[in-house]
Design a protein around this motif. Structure first.
Motif, short mmCIF file in Angstrom:
data_model
loop_
_atom_site.label_atom_id
_atom_site.label_comp_id
_atom_site.label_asym_id
_atom_site.label_seq_id
_atom_site.Cartn_x
_atom_site.Cartn_y
_atom_site.Cartn_z
N LEU A 1 0.83 -1.21 0.00
CA LEU A 1 0.00 0.00 0.00
C LEU A 1 0.86 1.26 0.00
O LEU A 1 0.60 2.21 -0.74
CB LEU A 1 -0.92 0.00 1.22
CG LEU A 1 -2.07 -1.01 1.20
CD1 LEU A 1 -2.75 -1.07 2.55
CD2 LEU A 1 -3.07 -0.65 0.11
N ARG A 2 1.90 1.25 0.81
CA ARG A 2 2.78 2.41 0.90
C ARG A 2 3.48 2.69 -0.44
O ARG A 2 3.65 3.84 -0.84
CB ARG A 2 3.83 2.17 1.99
CG ARG A 2 4.77 3.35 2.27
CD ARG A 2 5.91 2.88 3.14
NE ARG A 2 5.47 2.47 4.45
CZ ARG A 2 5.57 3.22 5.56
NH1 ARG A 2 6.08 4.42 5.48
NH2 ARG A 2 5.16 2.75 6.71
N ALA A 3 3.85 1.60 -1.15
CA ALA A 3 4.57 1.75 -2.41
C ALA A 3 3.64 1.85 -3.61
O ALA A 3 4.10 2.10 -4.72
CB ALA A 3 5.53 0.57 -2.60
N GLY A 4 2.35 1.62 -3.40
CA GLY A 4 1.40 1.71 -4.51
C GLY A 4 1.45 0.53 -5.46
O GLY A 4 1.15 0.67 -6.64
N VAL A 5 1.81 -0.66 -4.95
CA VAL A 5 1.81 -1.87 -5.77
C VAL A 5 0.44 -2.53 -5.64
O VAL A 5 0.04 -2.92 -4.55
CB VAL A 5 2.92 -2.85 -5.33
CG1 VAL A 5 2.91 -4.10 -6.23
CG2 VAL A 5 4.28 -2.18 -5.37
N PRO A 6 -0.30 -2.68 -6.74
CA PRO A 6 -1.71 -3.08 -6.63
C PRO A 6 -1.96 -4.57 -6.49
O PRO A 6 -3.03 -4.98 -6.04
CB PRO A 6 -2.32 -2.57 -7.94
CG PRO A 6 -1.18 -2.63 -8.91
CD PRO A 6 0.05 -2.30 -8.11
N ARG A 7 -0.99 -5.43 -6.89
CA ARG A 7 -1.26 -6.87 -6.98
C ARG A 7 -0.31 -7.63 -6.09
O ARG A 7 0.91 -7.45 -6.16
CB ARG A 7 -1.12 -7.32 -8.45
CG ARG A 7 -1.69 -8.69 -8.76
CD ARG A 7 -3.21 -8.63 -8.87
NE ARG A 7 -3.74 -9.85 -9.50
CZ ARG A 7 -4.29 -10.84 -8.81
NH1 ARG A 7 -4.36 -10.80 -7.51
NH2 ARG A 7 -4.79 -11.88 -9.46
N LEU A 8 -0.86 -8.50 -5.25
CA LEU A 8 -0.08 -9.22 -4.25
C LEU A 8 -0.49 -10.68 -4.23
O LEU A 8 -1.67 -11.00 -4.09
CB LEU A 8 -0.30 -8.59 -2.87
CG LEU A 8 0.33 -9.27 -1.66
CD1 LEU A 8 1.85 -9.28 -1.76
CD2 LEU A 8 -0.12 -8.55 -0.37
N PHE A 9 0.50 -11.56 -4.39
CA PHE A 9 0.27 -13.01 -4.28
C PHE A 9 1.02 -13.52 -3.05
O PHE A 9 2.25 -13.35 -2.96
CB PHE A 9 0.79 -13.74 -5.53
CG PHE A 9 -0.06 -13.55 -6.75
CD1 PHE A 9 -1.00 -14.50 -7.12
CD2 PHE A 9 0.08 -12.41 -7.54
CE1 PHE A 9 -1.79 -14.32 -8.25
CE2 PHE A 9 -0.70 -12.23 -8.67
CZ PHE A 9 -1.63 -13.18 -9.02
N LEU A 10 0.29 -14.15 -2.14
CA LEU A 10 0.88 -14.74 -0.95
C LEU A 10 0.82 -16.25 -1.11
O LEU A 10 -0.26 -16.85 -1.08
CB LEU A 10 0.10 -14.30 0.29
CG LEU A 10 0.02 -12.77 0.51
CD1 LEU A 10 -0.94 -12.45 1.65
CD2 LEU A 10 1.39 -12.19 0.77
N VAL A 11 1.98 -16.86 -1.33
CA VAL A 11 2.07 -18.29 -1.61
C VAL A 11 2.53 -19.01 -0.35
O VAL A 11 3.65 -18.81 0.11
CB VAL A 11 3.05 -18.56 -2.77
CG1 VAL A 11 3.05 -20.06 -3.12
CG2 VAL A 11 2.70 -17.73 -4.00
N GLY A 12 1.64 -19.81 0.22
CA GLY A 12 1.99 -20.51 1.45
C GLY A 12 0.98 -21.60 1.74
O GLY A 12 0.33 -22.12 0.83
N HIS A 13 0.86 -21.94 3.02
CA HIS A 13 -0.11 -22.96 3.45
C HIS A 13 -1.17 -22.25 4.28
O HIS A 13 -0.89 -21.74 5.37
CB HIS A 13 0.59 -24.07 4.23
CG HIS A 13 1.60 -24.80 3.41
ND1 HIS A 13 1.26 -25.59 2.32
CD2 HIS A 13 2.96 -24.84 3.48
CE1 HIS A 13 2.36 -26.09 1.77
NE2 HIS A 13 3.39 -25.65 2.45
N TRP A 14 -2.42 -22.26 3.81
CA TRP A 14 -3.46 -21.40 4.36
C TRP A 14 -4.65 -22.17 4.93
O TRP A 14 -5.67 -21.57 5.22
CB TRP A 14 -3.95 -20.44 3.27
CG TRP A 14 -2.85 -19.65 2.66
CD1 TRP A 14 -2.32 -19.80 1.42
CD2 TRP A 14 -2.10 -18.61 3.29
NE1 TRP A 14 -1.30 -18.90 1.22
CE2 TRP A 14 -1.13 -18.18 2.36
CE3 TRP A 14 -2.16 -18.01 4.55
CZ2 TRP A 14 -0.23 -17.15 2.65
CZ3 TRP A 14 -1.25 -17.01 4.85
CH2 TRP A 14 -0.30 -16.59 3.90
N GLN A 15 -4.51 -23.47 5.12
CA GLN A 15 -5.64 -24.24 5.63
C GLN A 15 -6.10 -23.72 6.98
O GLN A 15 -7.30 -23.67 7.27
CB GLN A 15 -5.26 -25.72 5.71
CG GLN A 15 -6.43 -26.66 5.98
CD GLN A 15 -7.47 -26.63 4.87
OE1 GLN A 15 -7.15 -26.35 3.73
NE2 GLN A 15 -8.72 -26.89 5.22
#
Length: 199
Positions: free
Chosen positions: A98-112
């Protein structure tokens, strides 16, 4: 030579050391994107044409924002992180983007533990992260990290010697699927489970 018909994106990949991270870098370079490997040690990854190594950690939103300034998409490879470390790291990623103005974020992990909490501890752990994602305004995607053979490196996906072993093909297929998500704008603000490669 760059194909002028190909849209060039500036991608940043935090912690691109597992097989999927390495395949993602290789696939993005093949598509002629500009790739920044965001690492805490500049000697941990060899730079190559189209790939730059840049200092970047997940300790704070300020550190994240300085690393991702000017990028179009962020990938964070978090598959080896225990659940209790994910909320602060993801918080730094969200606030930094948000601070840098990057609009797209992918969080790749284990989310169960987040999408289907098994107990009160999981539910409490995930509540703040879910709220931060929902109110951020970012186009985020949670990606369930697929099970892949570890130890693959960028050179294993060289198009000069197209991957012939099943492990490389599986990792590359997952990486290409993630890049297609970017290109097509799919699964924004959703959880994504990549189809088990090889099935």
């Amino acid at each position: 030579m760059h194909n002028l018909e190909t849209a060039t994106l500036k991608l940043g990949v935090f912690r691109p050391f597992d097989s999927l991270g390495q395949a993602l870098v290789a696939a993005a370079l093949h598509r002629q994107h500009e790739v920044s490997a965001l690492v805490e040690d500049l000697n941990s990854l060899r730079a190559r044409p189209g790939l730059r190594c840049k200092l970047g950690g997940l300790a704070s939103s300020l550190e994240v924002s300085e690393a991702v300034m000017g990028l179009d998409v962020i990938f964070a490879m978090l598959g080896d992180q225990p659940p209790r470390q994910l909320p602060p790291q993801c918080g730094a990623l969200i606030d930094g983007a948000l601070r840098a103005g990057v609009p797209r974020l992918f969080l790749v992990g284990h989310w169960q533990w987040l999408v289907a909490p098994q107990d009160a501890a999981d539910e409490q752990l995930g509540a703040g992260l879910a709220r931060s994602l929902e109110v951020s305004g970012l186009d985020w995607t949670l990606v369930e990290a697929p099970t892949l053979v570890e130890g693959l490196r960028i050179d294993d996906f060289s198009r000069a010697a197209a991957p012939v072993d099943v492990a490389s093909q599986q990792a590359l297929a997952c990486a290409e699927a993630l890049l297609d998500e970017v290109r097509l704008g799919l699964h924004r603000r959703q959880c994504l489970r990549l189809r088990d490669p090889g099935r």
